[in-house]
Write an enzyme that holds these catalytic residues in place. Structure first.
Site, PDB file in Angstrom:
ATOM      1  N   HIS A 147      23.114  16.703  36.724  1.00  0.00           N
ATOM      2  CA  HIS A 147      22.928  16.997  38.147  1.00  0.00           C
ATOM      3  C   HIS A 147      21.530  16.645  38.620  1.00  0.00           C
ATOM      4  CE1 HIS A 147      20.509  20.658  37.453  1.00  0.00           C
ATOM      5  NE2 HIS A 147      21.340  20.924  36.453  1.00  0.00           N
ATOM      6  N   CYS A 163      21.665  22.345  31.167  1.00  0.00           N
ATOM      7  CA  CYS A 163      22.162  21.168  31.867  1.00  0.00           C
ATOM      8  C   CYS A 163      21.190  19.998  31.732  1.00  0.00           C
ATOM      9  CB  CYS A 163      22.385  21.481  33.340  1.00  0.00           C
ATOM     10  SG  CYS A 163      23.775  22.605  33.613  1.00  0.00           S
TER      11      CYS A 163
END
Length: 187
Positions: A147, A163
């Site tokens: 992301h 992440c």
């Protein structure tokens, strides 16, 4: 003969070859270190075009666009012990995604994450940034994502909850190039 993937990869590199200068919700411009600028590189082993490879210890993500050719991006990754490892498939993609911290994140750091327990709508202040690629394994959401970020200075560091974060302009480029079904390997 020039392949379509080579042409797409070359176009991506040309678009990203100038130094990345961002304002990213900061008073001062942010300049990404040269080593983390996107660049076309050779990959040593043959990987299928379209595949994404992530090397968390060196803070790089490789999008293989042709046989032995890839675009390398600098990334920020999860803290030791929190990072995803292994293989996954991008099963979902979202533009300006909404976000809610996991229950584990709230438990580990309630001072930072409890305020977001009801979620954060998508937009420029959302921690997932401009785009998110959702990683699934065996049809189940891993809760790990590739992301964007509102913290560009975190590229090249282990600071997130597992992440893989990229500069917004880089994740937008990647988002446009990879379809749902793209394999991702985190080494």
């Amino acid at each position: 003969m020039i392949s379509r993937r080579f042409l797409i990869g070359g176009a991506a590199l040309a678009a990203l070859s100038s130094p990345t200068i961002l304002r990213a919700h900061t008073a001062e411009p942010f300049v990404l270190a040269d080593e983390f600028q996107p660049r076309e590189v050779r990959v040593r082993e043959q990987h299928a075009p379209g595949q994404i490879l992530v090397f968390p210890r060196s803070f790089f993500l490789y999008h293989v666009f042709d046989t032995e050719r890839a675009i390398r991006y600098g990334v920020g990754v999860g803290k030791a012990g929190l990072a995803f490892r292994g293989s996954a498939i991008i099963e979902r993609k979202a533009e300006w995604p909404a976000w809610r911290p996991t229950n584990d994140m709230i438990r580990r750091n309630p001072d930072r994450y409890a305020q977001f327990a009801d979620g954060v709508p998508g937009g420029p202040n959302n921690p997932l940034g401009a785009r998110a690629l959702y990683l699934y394994r065996e049809g189940r959401d891993t809760y790990y994502r590739i992301h964007g970020t509102t913290e560009p200075w975190s590229i090249g560091q282990s600071v997130s909850n597992g992440c893989i974060r990229m500069l917004n302009e880089h994740v937008i480029q990647l988002y446009e190039q990879v379809p749902v079904g793209t394999p991702v390997t985190v080494v």
